[in-house]
Design a protein around this motif. Structure first.
Motif: not given
Length: 902
Positions: A778-796, A798-799
């Motif tokens: 998933m991270l390959e297609t949707r990189p983790a950035v902090d201003n994206d609460v869905k895909n950020a590491r520690g975000g939605i 990951d929960v």
């Protein structure tokens, strides 16, 4: 039976000079009344009153009908004045008498014209019948005891009679109509049956007495006026082709859209009545005066004119049944309707007592002291002053509710102070006035206003519509200025006005209801998404009218009943049914977003409501789409809709797609083909864009074998796939799946399969690797950035992965994890059982709540990213710590200052 019928009759005679004269002259009637006082005068008794078949000639029929009327009136007066009957009995009995008289008069009239033969249709050759239409209170089944009857005569086709002496159908029905009028209307020694009023016919007194369907249709299309729409609401065929008449008249009365222009027409009609009342000093007229019967009727019927085209259940004839339906639909509050119903019944009782006195058609309060005392006594009051107080209180209630419904500044009211700004918009002097109001960039706002003023759409508007828009601009400039973001608020609303500028009904709504402007500006100020949604679906402006309804928590069972009724009314018309579903879904979504912006819902509770709405709509769509599938082998499909993702987890947002899977359990040999067609039909009903917009986007890729798999699976094939072929990520998806709509037994079977799959013992280490590999892909297609609460590491995400892993790894030992209770609740379940640290679980629960609030807020503003602050980063880190505990992998790469490391 009253304890003493003679006392009851004596009481009635004391309060009705007409009854006293009648019984004094007719001993037989006095005897009949004494023995039948405890019975209402029904149709069977009317039928048995005389040998009607033997009274086939006009001269024989006339006295019998008048005697019937006397007997009916005597019974009604005595029963009503002694409170042995109610309003329903009184008005329905008088209406029944009128219908019976028309029926018998038609028989006698046709007998008198028998030498002409039978009128035949020129095109069809079919025998023709006169359609006698009862208008007004007769059409509504609400005649008063001394009423005249409003009639219209229509016949289906031109042609001629087939007798030895031929005449045209028009001539034949004209003679028949005249005979009917004479039989009922002509005074004799026994009085009249009813006065007959024909002035409501097309062209009034100057028009022909009878008219064909074709001529009526042409009249309604080319010359029918707004007041005639009001009159035809109650039009009811008492004879002949009722269905053909209804098909012709209904489109004239009831528009397909919400017709707020009806307010102006009915207000003008009421103003004419008020002017006539004032001119003739008729304030004591309880029908036409302030707070009278007519205002109560107008209050009900304006809703019918506005909404009856879309809400067919409002296409009613009677005032009281219309009020009841308005309460059911919450178009008027039940308390309001209760007050109106009580006041209306009281006014009608007073009306009847005024008419009982001397059998005169009057609605004017008496000036004579004796008659005043009589009226007060029969209304249960000790004296005239007490009665007048009770009456005036009810009239005040009617007026209050009438004025709330018809609220509008008078035409002579001064123009809004900011109207000049709009009129002078070409002048640069407009900018300082905008600045004084608090606009941040007055020059830009001025340019926006000027662009609208110069636009081709505005310039080409009809004069009446342009005036409505002109009248709105000043108030909107003022209202928007009261919000923290006035420039944005006004600009968004101007976009709406431009979008609806060619829809006079929407402009009329905003003009008729200036109190909606504040609610409109509030929503447009708060959310770009709401502004865009309402601009796409301006029909939802209607929802702004009543704050009590707009902000009332949804009653889903009641709403389901309403939707079902609307769909049933459109049975056989797929396009209308699809639009009905869309209007319903959009209206409920709009109500929820208004409540959301008012702070009435948490994000979690709001998602529950949106999910219930989706469940309701899917269930209704399934049931009605099934009826359109050809060669279906059962009335009730053994078919189920399963929700995945946000729908399955009850975490829907306003614009969420629906992840769904279709299942069936049916051994019929045609089942695979039939249910495949149903699945395609469902997809069409849900996703097609109609004039009412789109219902939902759906995603079917979570079905067995994904996009390459069958559109619908048998439950056996689904079970086999889940047990033998499904990937781990598909079992992850199954953790957030639930039965949504369709066959409940099949839904239970799905839940059993889901539970069996999720509670299957698994080797934890390979499972953990599969889950981590899936997250990496998933991270390959949707990189983790902090201003994206869905895909950020520690975000939605990951929960969600943490919870899904815990379910798959431990549900065999802790089945409670399979409950579709949402991630927040399941984290608590896992912590309580010791699967994860309680403190870390609590911080992750708090984080998940924060993420959903932030995500919801930016989506309402149509922003793709959230603001990254210390609070958000702290929550990311908390989830990362839980991730490390569960998976043994560190994923927090943030630098100490809270920024994501490059």
């Amino acid at each position: 039976m009253p304890a003493n019928p003679h006392d009851a009759i004596a009481f009635a005679r004391r309060h009705s000079r007409y009854l006293d004269r009648l019984l004094g002259a007719r001993a037989d009637e006095l005897e009949r009344l004494g023995t039948r006082l405890d019975y209402r005068f029904d149709r069977a008794e009317m039928q048995g009153f005389a040998d009607w078949d033997a009274l086939s000639t006009p001269d024989a029929l006339m006295p019998a009908l008048r005697r019937l009327r006397q007997a009916t009136m005597a019974r009604l007066i005595a029963r009503d004045l002694n409170r042995l009957s109610d309003l329903d009995e009184v008005v329905s009995t008088v209406s029944l008498l009128a219908e019976f008289a028309v029926e018998r008069a038609l028989v006698a009239g046709k007998h008198a014209l028998a030498h002409y033969g039978t009128p035949r249709g020129q095109e069809s050759g079919d025998a023709q019948e006169l359609i006698v239409i009862g208008m007004g209170k007769l059409g509504g089944g609400e005649l008063n005891v001394s009423s005249d009857i409003d009639l219209i005569f229509i016949y289906p086709e031109a042609g001629e009679t087939d007798g030895a002496k031929k005449i045209s159908n028009h001539e034949y029905f004209t003679q028949l109509g005249k005979t009917l009028i004479r039989l009922i209307n002509e005074p004799t020694a026994d009085g009249q049956v009813f006065r007959v009023d024909m002035r409501l016919r097309p062209y009034g007194d100057s028009g022909p007495l009878v008219m064909s369907f074709a001529a009526l249709e042409n009249y309604l299309l080319t010359q029918g006026r707004e007041w005639e729409r009001y009159a035809w609401i109650k039009g009811r065929a008492l004879s002949g082709d009722a269905a053909g008449l209804d098909e012709l008249v209904r489109p004239f009365v009831y528009r397909k859209y919400l017709d707020y222009n009806a307010y102006g027409a009915m207000r003008e009609l009421h103003s004419q009545i008020r002017r006539e009342v004032a001119r003739r000093d008729m304030a004591d007229n309880i029908k036409l005066g302030p707070g009278g019967i007519r205002e109560a009727e107008f209050t009900a019927q304006v809703f019918q004119l506005i909404r009856g085209g879309r809400e067919k259940s409002l296409q009613l004839k009677g005032t009281r049944e219309t009020f009841a339906r308005l309460a059911e639909l919450r178009l008027l509050e039940p308390e309001t309707v209760a007050e109106l119903q009580e006041a209306y019944a009281y006014l009608r009782d007073v009306e009847h007592r005024l008419q009982y006195f001397d059998d005169q058609q009057t609605q004017t309060l008496p000036s004579d002291a004796a008659q005043r005392a009589s009226l007060a006594e029969t209304m249960g009051e000790p004296d005239w002053d007490a009665f007048l107080g009770a009456l005036n209180e009810r009239r005040r209630r009617v007026t209050r509710h009438f004025e709330q419904v018809f609220l509008l500044p008078t035409e002579n009211a001064p123009a809004h102070p900011l109207s000049a700004l709009w009129q002078d918009i070409a002048d640069e002097a407009a900018d300082p006035r905008l600045a004084e109001l608090g606009y941040r960039d007055p020059a830009a706002v001025g340019r926006t206003l000027k662009a609208l003023s110069n636009s081709q759409r505005y310039q080409q508007m009809p004069a009446a519509a342009r005036k409505k828009l002109d009248d709105l601009i000043g108030p909107l400039i003022e209202v928007a200025a009261g919000f923290p973001n006035p420039d944005v608020t006004l600009t968004r609303i101007l976009g709406l006005l431009e979008a609806i500028s060619r829809r006079a009904a929407y402009l009329a709504l905003l003009t008729e209801y200036p109190q909606t402007l504040q609610r409109l500006a509030s929503l447009y100020s708060a959310s770009a998404w709401v502004a865009a949604y309402l601009t796409r679906h301006p029909i939802l402006l209607d929802e702004l009218l009543d704050g009590r309804v707009l902000y009332a928590s949804p009653d889903w069972p009641q709403l389901a009943v309403q939707l079902e009724q609307q769909l049933a009314d459109a049975d056989g018309d797929v396009e209308t049914q699809m639009d009905t579903l869309r209007h319903f879904q959009h209206a409920q979504t709009f109500r929820l977003v208004a409540q959301d912006l008012a702070g009435m819902w948490t994000v979690e509770a709001l998602s529950d409501q949106l999910s219930q709405l989706a469940d309701l709509v899917l269930d209704a769509t399934l049931r009605h789409a099934w009826r359109t599938v050809s060669n279906r082998h059962t009335d009730t499909p053994r078919f189920a809709i399963v929700g995945y993702g946000k729908l399955g987890g009850k975490e829907l947002g306003y614009a969420s797609d629906l992840d769904i899977v279709f299942l069936y359990d049916d051994a019929h040999p045609d089942a695979p083909d039939v249910y495949s067609r149903l699945a395609r039909r469902l997809s069409t009903w849900l996703t097609s864009t109609t004039a009412a917009g789109q219902l939902y986007d759906i995603d079917l890729r979570l079905r067995p074998n994904g996009s390459s798999g069958l559109l619908v699976s048998s439950v056996a094939a689904f079970e086999q796939y889940q047990q033998q072929n499904a990937w781990v990520w598909e079992h992850q998806a199954l953790t957030r799946a639930r039965f949504v709509a369709g066959d409940a037994l099949l839904g239970q079977r799905f839940e059993e399969i889901r539970h069996a799959v999720l509670t299957r013992p698994r080797d934890v280490e390979p499972l953990k690797k599969e889950v981590l590999d899936m997250r990496a892909r998933m991270l390959e297609t949707r990189p983790a950035v902090d201003n994206d609460v869905k895909n950020a590491r520690g975000g939605i995400v990951d929960v969600e992965f943490i919870v899904q892993y815990l379910i798959l790894a431990h549900a065999h030992a802790l089945p409670e994890l399979t409950r579709n209770a949402g991630n927040i609740a399941l984290l608590a379940v896992a912590a309580e059982d010791g699967l994860i640290d309680k403190e870390l679980a609590e911080t992750a629960r708090a984080a998940y709540r924060l993420y959903r609030r932030r995500q919801h807020a930016v989506r309402l503003d149509e922003i793709r990213t959230v603001e990254v602050d210390d609070e958000l980063v702290a929550h990311y880190r908390a989830v990362c710590r839980l991730w490390q505990q569960v998976f043994g992998e560190s994923i927090d790469s943030r630098t100490p200052d809270g920024a994501a490391a490059l």
